[in-house]
Design an enzyme around this catalytic site. Structure first.
Site, PDB file in Angstrom:
ATOM      1  N   ARG A 103       0.865  -1.140  -0.179  1.00 29.00           N
ATOM      2  CA  ARG A 103       0.100  -0.036   0.061  1.00 29.00           C
ATOM      3  C   ARG A 103       0.941   1.174  -0.003  1.00 29.00           C
ATOM      4  NH1 ARG A 103      -4.445   1.015   4.519  1.00 29.00           N
ATOM      5  NH2 ARG A 103      -2.812   1.415   5.773  1.00 29.00           N
ATOM      6  N   ASP A 202       4.586  -6.115   9.735  1.00 22.34           N
ATOM      7  CA  ASP A 202       5.688  -6.040  10.596  1.00 22.34           C
ATOM      8  C   ASP A 202       5.533  -6.800  11.613  1.00 22.34           C
ATOM      9  OD1 ASP A 202       6.835  -3.988   9.121  1.00 22.34           O
ATOM     10  OD2 ASP A 202       6.023  -2.362  10.016  1.00 22.34           O
TER      11      ASP A 202
HETATM   12  C1  PRP Z   1      -1.243  -4.418   4.466  1.00 22.88           C
HETATM   13  C2  PRP Z   1      -2.230  -5.699   4.629  1.00 22.88           C
HETATM   14  C3  PRP Z   1      -2.803  -5.672   3.636  1.00 22.88           C
HETATM   15  C4  PRP Z   1      -3.211  -4.072   3.229  1.00 22.88           C
HETATM   16  C5  PRP Z   1      -4.679  -3.716   3.694  1.00 22.88           C
HETATM   17  O1  PRP Z   1      -0.175  -4.689   3.633  1.00 22.88           O
HETATM   18  O2  PRP Z   1      -1.739  -6.781   4.701  1.00 22.88           O
HETATM   19  O3  PRP Z   1      -2.404  -6.215   2.241  1.00 22.88           O
HETATM   20  O4  PRP Z   1      -2.369  -3.388   4.167  1.00 22.88           O
HETATM   21  O5  PRP Z   1      -4.775  -2.491   3.374  1.00 22.88           O
HETATM   22  P1  PRP Z   1      -5.778  -1.872   2.624  1.00 22.88           P
HETATM   23  O6  PRP Z   1      -7.012  -2.777   2.543  1.00 22.88           O
HETATM   24  O7  PRP Z   1      -6.006  -0.490   2.843  1.00 22.88           O
HETATM   25  O8  PRP Z   1      -5.322  -2.244   1.000  1.00 22.88           O
HETATM   26  P2  PRP Z   1       0.889  -3.573   3.373  1.00 22.88           P
HETATM   27  O9  PRP Z   1       0.581  -2.835   2.251  1.00 22.88           O
HETATM   28  O10 PRP Z   1       1.195  -3.102   4.734  1.00 22.88           O
HETATM   29  O11 PRP Z   1       1.996  -4.694   2.913  1.00 22.88           O
HETATM   30  P3  PRP Z   1       2.719  -5.876   3.808  1.00 22.88           P
HETATM   31  O12 PRP Z   1       1.920  -6.994   4.007  1.00 22.88           O
HETATM   32  O13 PRP Z   1       4.065  -5.993   2.925  1.00 22.88           O
HETATM   33  O14 PRP Z   1       3.221  -5.281   5.045  1.00 22.88           O
HETATM   34  N1  URA Z   2      -2.514  -2.713   7.006  1.00 15.89           N
HETATM   35  C1  URA Z   2      -2.095  -3.421   8.359  1.00 15.89           C
HETATM   36  O1  URA Z   2      -1.385  -4.036   8.332  1.00 15.89           O
HETATM   37  N2  URA Z   2      -2.716  -2.822   9.296  1.00 15.89           N
HETATM   38  C2  URA Z   2      -3.789  -2.031   9.319  1.00 15.89           C
HETATM   39  O2  URA Z   2      -4.433  -1.674  10.230  1.00 15.89           O
HETATM   40  C3  URA Z   2      -3.934  -1.527   7.852  1.00 15.89           C
HETATM   41  C4  URA Z   2      -3.384  -1.848   6.916  1.00 15.89           C
END
Ligand code: PRP
Ligand code: URA
Length: 208
Positions: A103, A202
């Site tokens: 994101r 994370d």
């Molecule tokens: C997080 C989570 C989802 C997304 C949700 O991933 O695991 O994929 O955000 O948010 P949204 O509904 O607003 O799209 P992130 O982008 O943080 O990537 P990561 O899993 O690599 O940490």
């Molecule tokens: N992605 C996450 O990991 N946590 C949130 O709360 C929203 C998006």
């Protein structure tokens, strides 16, 4: 299709521990996997079965087996990876595809960086998994990728969701069943789920 909020006590108990900011990375990762197993049990409830016979040591028994339905699990990287093993525990023959999305922190829009799916994905029932459904941008994009490959039977499994994300997916993909363990209150100004559990990626991988 429909929204399924899974409220089994075991699931809710484990959810209470992963929400806690003091839970260790090791315990968080283990619980995400266990929660995925419990959610998979519920989400596969409607798999078709066929009646057949087996010889027990005593007699013939009429039994029910899963009717050859082929499944695929598609985690949204990175955090979705944490749910895969928990699902394969129950469905070991499922194929696994991967969609890499992150994101953008400013726009909150999903950015694709990887996609590798089983060749016969169009013939499979697909379970897209990601612990968090926040704005719904990542889930909506992932569902669209999968649909572009010809898939018609898609389920979305997320552990914690925000009302905004649920609405987005229901509007963009009304044919997709959504399974969650919680619908939280709202998103904050950074697009984080409140109360949520913080950044799932994370916390699974210990990167913060
Ligand atoms: C997080 C989570 C989802 C997304 C949700 O991933 O695991 O994929 O955000 O948010 P949204 O509904 O607003 O799209 P992130 O982008 O943080 O990537 P990561 O899993 O690599 O940490
Ligand atoms: N992605 C996450 O990991 N946590 C949130 O709360 C929203 C998006």
């Amino acid at each position: 299709m429909s929204l399924h909020v899974l409220d089994h006590p075991l699931l809710q108990h484990k959810l209470s521990i992963i929400r806690d900011k003091n839970t260790s990375v090791k315990e968080f990762r283990e619980l995400i996997s266990e929660i995925a197993t419990l959610m998979c049990y519920e989400a596969t409830r409607d798999l078709p079965v066929e009646v057949c016979e087996v010889e027990t040591p005593v007699s013939t028994a009429k039994v029910r087996k899963i009717a050859g339905k082929k499944l695929a699990v598609v985690p949204i990287l990175r955090a979705g990876l944490g749910m895969v093993d928990g699902i394969l525990t129950l469905v070991p023959s499922a194929k696994v595809g991967h969609i890499g999305l992150y994101r953008d922190p400013d726009t909150l829009e999903p950015v694709e960086y990887y996609c590798k799916l089983p060749k016969d994905i169009a013939d499979r029932e697909v379970y897209i998994v990601d612990p968090m459904l926040a704005t719904g941008g990542s889930a909506t994009a992932a569902i669209q990728f999968i649909k572009n490959y010809g898939c018609q039977h898609i389920k979305l499994m997320c552990i914690i969701s925000a009302p905004e994300g649920i609405s987005r997916v229901q509007t963009d993909h009304p044919d997709v069943d959504i399974f969650v363990a919680s619908v939280d209150e709202k998103l904050n100004s950074h697009g984080y789920i409140v109360p949520g559990l913080g950044d799932a990626g994370d916390r699974i991988f210990g990167t913060k």
